[in-house]
Design a protein around this motif. Structure first.
Motif, PDB file in Angstrom:
ATOM      1  N   ALA A 416     -35.170  80.078  14.043  1.00 31.62           N
ATOM      2  CA  ALA A 416     -36.569  79.807  14.351  1.00 31.62           C
ATOM      3  C   ALA A 416     -36.824  78.309  14.229  1.00 31.62           C
ATOM      4  O   ALA A 416     -36.276  77.640  13.350  1.00 31.62           O
ATOM      5  CB  ALA A 416     -37.473  80.574  13.390  1.00 31.62           C
ATOM      6  N   LYS A 417     -37.649  77.772  15.107  1.00 30.55           N
ATOM      7  CA  LYS A 417     -37.948  76.343  15.065  1.00 30.55           C
ATOM      8  C   LYS A 417     -38.788  75.971  13.848  1.00 30.55           C
ATOM      9  O   LYS A 417     -38.669  74.873  13.314  1.00 30.55           O
ATOM     10  CB  LYS A 417     -38.657  75.919  16.357  1.00 30.55           C
ATOM     11  N   ASP A 418     -39.635  76.884  13.421  1.00 31.32           N
ATOM     12  CA  ASP A 418     -40.444  76.662  12.232  1.00 31.32           C
ATOM     13  C   ASP A 418     -39.587  76.910  10.991  1.00 31.32           C
ATOM     14  O   ASP A 418     -39.019  77.994  10.815  1.00 31.32           O
ATOM     15  CB  ASP A 418     -41.644  77.600  12.233  1.00 31.32           C
ATOM     16  N   ASP A 419     -39.479  75.920  10.108  1.00 33.11           N
ATOM     17  CA  ASP A 419     -38.589  76.021   8.950  1.00 33.11           C
ATOM     18  C   ASP A 419     -38.940  77.178   8.028  1.00 33.11           C
ATOM     19  O   ASP A 419     -38.048  77.874   7.524  1.00 33.11           O
ATOM     20  CB  ASP A 419     -38.597  74.706   8.151  1.00 33.11           C
ATOM     21  N   GLU A 420     -40.221  77.391   7.780  1.00 29.51           N
ATOM     22  CA  GLU A 420     -40.619  78.475   6.887  1.00 29.51           C
ATOM     23  C   GLU A 420     -40.295  79.832   7.505  1.00 29.51           C
ATOM     24  O   GLU A 420     -39.818  80.742   6.821  1.00 29.51           O
ATOM     25  CB  GLU A 420     -42.112  78.367   6.553  1.00 29.51           C
ATOM     26  N   ALA A 421     -40.568  79.969   8.787  1.00 27.70           N
ATOM     27  CA  ALA A 421     -40.230  81.221   9.473  1.00 27.70           C
ATOM     28  C   ALA A 421     -38.719  81.435   9.489  1.00 27.70           C
ATOM     29  O   ALA A 421     -38.232  82.570   9.373  1.00 27.70           O
ATOM     30  CB  ALA A 421     -40.784  81.206  10.893  1.00 27.70           C
ATOM     31  N   ASN A 422     -37.975  80.348   9.609  1.00 23.30           N
ATOM     32  CA  ASN A 422     -36.522  80.448   9.687  1.00 23.30           C
ATOM     33  C   ASN A 422     -35.918  80.956   8.377  1.00 23.30           C
ATOM     34  O   ASN A 422     -34.902  81.657   8.375  1.00 23.30           O
ATOM     35  CB  ASN A 422     -35.917  79.091  10.050  1.00 23.30           C
ATOM     36  N   VAL A 469     -38.764  92.736  19.399  1.00 26.88           N
ATOM     37  CA  VAL A 469     -38.543  92.404  17.984  1.00 26.88           C
ATOM     38  C   VAL A 469     -38.687  90.902  17.754  1.00 26.88           C
ATOM     39  O   VAL A 469     -39.361  90.466  16.817  1.00 26.88           O
ATOM     40  CB  VAL A 469     -37.155  92.897  17.527  1.00 26.88           C
ATOM     41  N   LEU A 470     -38.067  90.094  18.617  1.00 26.99           N
ATOM     42  CA  LEU A 470     -38.138  88.642  18.429  1.00 26.99           C
ATOM     43  C   LEU A 470     -39.556  88.128  18.597  1.00 26.99           C
ATOM     44  O   LEU A 470     -39.958  87.156  17.933  1.00 26.99           O
ATOM     45  CB  LEU A 470     -37.188  87.948  19.413  1.00 26.99           C
ATOM     46  N   GLN A 471     -40.330  88.730  19.477  1.00 27.94           N
ATOM     47  CA  GLN A 471     -41.734  88.327  19.626  1.00 27.94           C
ATOM     48  C   GLN A 471     -42.553  88.738  18.396  1.00 27.94           C
ATOM     49  O   GLN A 471     -43.417  87.994  17.925  1.00 27.94           O
ATOM     50  CB  GLN A 471     -42.321  88.956  20.890  1.00 27.94           C
ATOM     51  N   GLU A 472     -42.257  89.896  17.865  1.00 27.98           N
ATOM     52  CA  GLU A 472     -43.032  90.416  16.731  1.00 27.98           C
ATOM     53  C   GLU A 472     -42.811  89.589  15.458  1.00 27.98           C
ATOM     54  O   GLU A 472     -43.774  89.311  14.718  1.00 27.98           O
ATOM     55  CB  GLU A 472     -42.645  91.889  16.488  1.00 27.98           C
ATOM     56  N   VAL A 473     -41.563  89.196  15.195  1.00 31.84           N
ATOM     57  CA  VAL A 473     -41.269  88.557  13.907  1.00 31.84           C
ATOM     58  C   VAL A 473     -41.804  87.126  13.799  1.00 31.84           C
ATOM     59  O   VAL A 473     -41.875  86.592  12.692  1.00 31.84           O
ATOM     60  CB  VAL A 473     -39.748  88.565  13.588  1.00 31.84           C
ATOM     61  N   VAL A 474     -42.176  86.497  14.919  1.00 33.17           N
ATOM     62  CA  VAL A 474     -42.736  85.149  14.832  1.00 33.17           C
ATOM     63  C   VAL A 474     -44.261  85.150  14.832  1.00 33.17           C
ATOM     64  O   VAL A 474     -44.883  84.094  14.748  1.00 33.17           O
ATOM     65  CB  VAL A 474     -42.228  84.235  15.976  1.00 33.17           C
ATOM     66  N   LYS A 475     -44.873  86.346  14.883  1.00 33.63           N
ATOM     67  CA  LYS A 475     -46.321  86.414  14.792  1.00 33.63           C
ATOM     68  C   LYS A 475     -46.744  86.051  13.372  1.00 33.63           C
ATOM     69  O   LYS A 475     -46.047  86.369  12.396  1.00 33.63           O
ATOM     70  CB  LYS A 475     -46.812  87.836  15.119  1.00 33.63           C
ATOM     71  N   PRO A 476     -47.872  85.378  13.209  1.00 33.72           N
ATOM     72  CA  PRO A 476     -48.366  85.051  11.861  1.00 33.72           C
ATOM     73  C   PRO A 476     -48.530  86.325  11.033  1.00 33.72           C
ATOM     74  O   PRO A 476     -49.029  87.337  11.534  1.00 33.72           O
ATOM     75  CB  PRO A 476     -49.709  84.390  12.130  1.00 33.72           C
ATOM     76  N   GLN A 477     -48.122  86.252   9.784  1.00 27.72           N
ATOM     77  CA  GLN A 477     -48.197  87.430   8.902  1.00 27.72           C
ATOM     78  C   GLN A 477     -49.582  87.540   8.274  1.00 27.72           C
ATOM     79  O   GLN A 477     -50.214  86.547   7.966  1.00 27.72           O
ATOM     80  CB  GLN A 477     -47.113  87.327   7.812  1.00 27.72           C
TER      81      GLN A 477
END
Length: 477
Positions: A416-422, A469-477
């Protein structure tokens, strides 16, 4: 005959058990030996109702993409059931009592045919527990060859003292961890494994560095080629480089070993533009002294089953010869046949071994070259579709870079490009239980890895699930 992925388990099967399933299964484990036993009926209920729900599902779901885990083809599953029913110990050569060893020989012949290797030339061939055991066999044979002494009889210390060699080095690029384990087991030590890769492309050999290391007159050398690299699936060599390495090994008396645990089946691909980079990556494998393969990866047979191939039967027999055990001698009159089919007892690590050959025999005979070629093309097609999906996403980064797509084999590395998401990417993907991926590291940062190794691949169906799945996991929690 093609494998029919449409006959595989429906997508409603989740790849992982729920937390509750695992906790229940763990709580039901029998911890102490029962005095009387619970009986056959109860143990079957216990296993099916309590334990099985707590297992992951690499064979039940087509979307298990961890660890280069193949599923099990229907034919190999049938072969495995019959192997258990017949309970053959495929080691002692008893041709008047069982054809088990001859089944193994035919299975290994078919493996060689699939890989376009001459079964006559690759006369030292056997099944192992997996790539680690095959790498142990390769380094054991290499150790014997490079010291030019009977290490199997004398031991390392005496052989090195006699020959004046101060150390043995294993020269490689981005090796799988099992290579260092193998070096430890055969007495060379993990520290003997030296990386001689290019700074700008670590998976490829720096030929000048390789030549320099080989020229050390006080060191004996084994060259170990990674085919393919575990994180990216990239190949270490092409055909011309294999020729160069072969020439260097001949010049300096080195052994040439190829760890092709999952790269080996690229030898079965058609020679077309679409697969040119992959075909190039396995050109020249026939020049090696020994090769490691994993049947429980891309052949999709049950765990555990590795492959070891070598062109040096006499040397391998000296290394693995089982001596001074009269009760394990070949049957009277078997000597003539043994010259054609070597006894597994004397060419591998184990004195006792299950009938690993039968699932391989069954699946290769059932599906043939066309079936495995079709399976490989579907796996590569899905991997490249995933790579394109990731490369076009604003949320993900394809590794090593976007230019990798045309060289994609069956591995897709990304983050993921976002470090926290990664940091939580692998956990979030796997927690959905629809797709399973492995976590790894790339350039010191967490990364995720798809390994497309199952026979059950259907590109459009599976890509749709992965995209969701890949679209879902990068959605804001």
């Amino acid at each position: 005959m093609d494998m029919d992925p449409a006959s595989s388990t429906p997508l409603t099967v989740e790849v992982l058990p729920t937390k509750e399933d695992i906790e229940h299964a763990r709580s039901q484990l029998i911890s102490f030996l029962p005095e009387k036993g619970i009986g056959l009926e109860q143990i079957e209920k216990h296993m099916r109702n309590d334990l099985v729900p707590g297992f992951n599902k690499p064979n039940k779901s087509p979307n298990f993409y961890g660890f280069v885990t193949g599923g099990t083809t229907p034919a190999s599953l049938l072969g495995d059931h019959i192997a258990v029913e017949s309970d053959q110990n495929v080691q002692v050569f008893l041709p008047k009592e069982t054809i088990a060893i001859e089944v193994e020989d035919r299975a290994l012949n078919m493996v060689c045919d699939l890989l376009n290797l001459s079964s006559d030339e690759w006369s030292h061939r056997t099944f192992t527990t997996g790539a680690t055991a095959s790498n142990i066999a390769g380094l054991a044979c290499g150790r014997e060859f490079v010291l030019k002494a009977n290490v199997a009889e004398l031991g390392m210390y005496e052989a090195m003292r006699t020959t004046g060699i101060e150390r043995i080095q294993v020269l490689t690029t981005v090796p799988h961890s099992s290579l260092r384990k193998a070096a430890s087991v055969v007495g060379l030590g993990r520290a003997c494994v030296r990386d001689v890769g290019l700074a700008e492309a670590p998976h490829r050999f720096d030929m000048e560095a390789l030549r320099s290391a080989l020229s050390n007159s006080k060191a004996a050398s084994i060259v170990a080629i990674s085919c393919a690299e575990v994180n990216t699936g990239l190949f270490a060599t092409n055909g011309e480089e294999m020729k160069q390495i072969r020439q260097l090994c001949d010049q300096y008396g080195a052994w040439m070993h190829v760890d092709a645990a999952f790269g080996l089946l690229a030898r079965a691909l058609p020679h077309t533009k679409e697969y040119a980079a992959l075909v190039e990556g396995v050109e020249g494998l026939e020049l090696a002294d020994s090769i490691t393969g994993d049947a429980h990866k891309l052949l999709n047979v049950p765990y555990d089953c590795g492959i070891f191939l070598s062109r040096h039967l006499a040397l391998g027999t000296n290394v693995f010869q089982n001596t001074k055990a009269a009760y394990l001698s070949v049957a009277a009159g078997a000597d003539e046949l043994q010259r054609i089919v070597p006894s597994p007892l004397n060419i591998g690590l184990e004195n006792s071994r299950r009938f690993r050959a039968l699932p391989v025999y069954a699946t290769l005979a059932a599906y043939g070259r066309e079936g495995y070629r079709d399976m490989m093309e579907r796996q590569i097609g899905l991997a490249r579709a995933i790579a394109n999906l990731i490369a076009s996403s604003p949320y993900y980064e394809l590794l090593p870079d976007d230019h990798y797509i045309g060289r994609t084999y069956i591995i897709v590395l990304f983050r993921a490009k976002d470090d926290e998401a990664n940091k939580v990417l692998v956990e979030r993907i796997n927690n959905m239980r629809r797709v399973y991926v492995s976590g790894t590291q790339w350039d010191g940062r967490p990364a995720a890895r798809f390994a497309i190794a199952t026979w059950q691949v259907q590109i459009e169906r599976d890509l749709a699930v992965i995209k969701e799945v890949l679209q879902e996991v990068v959605k804001p929690q």
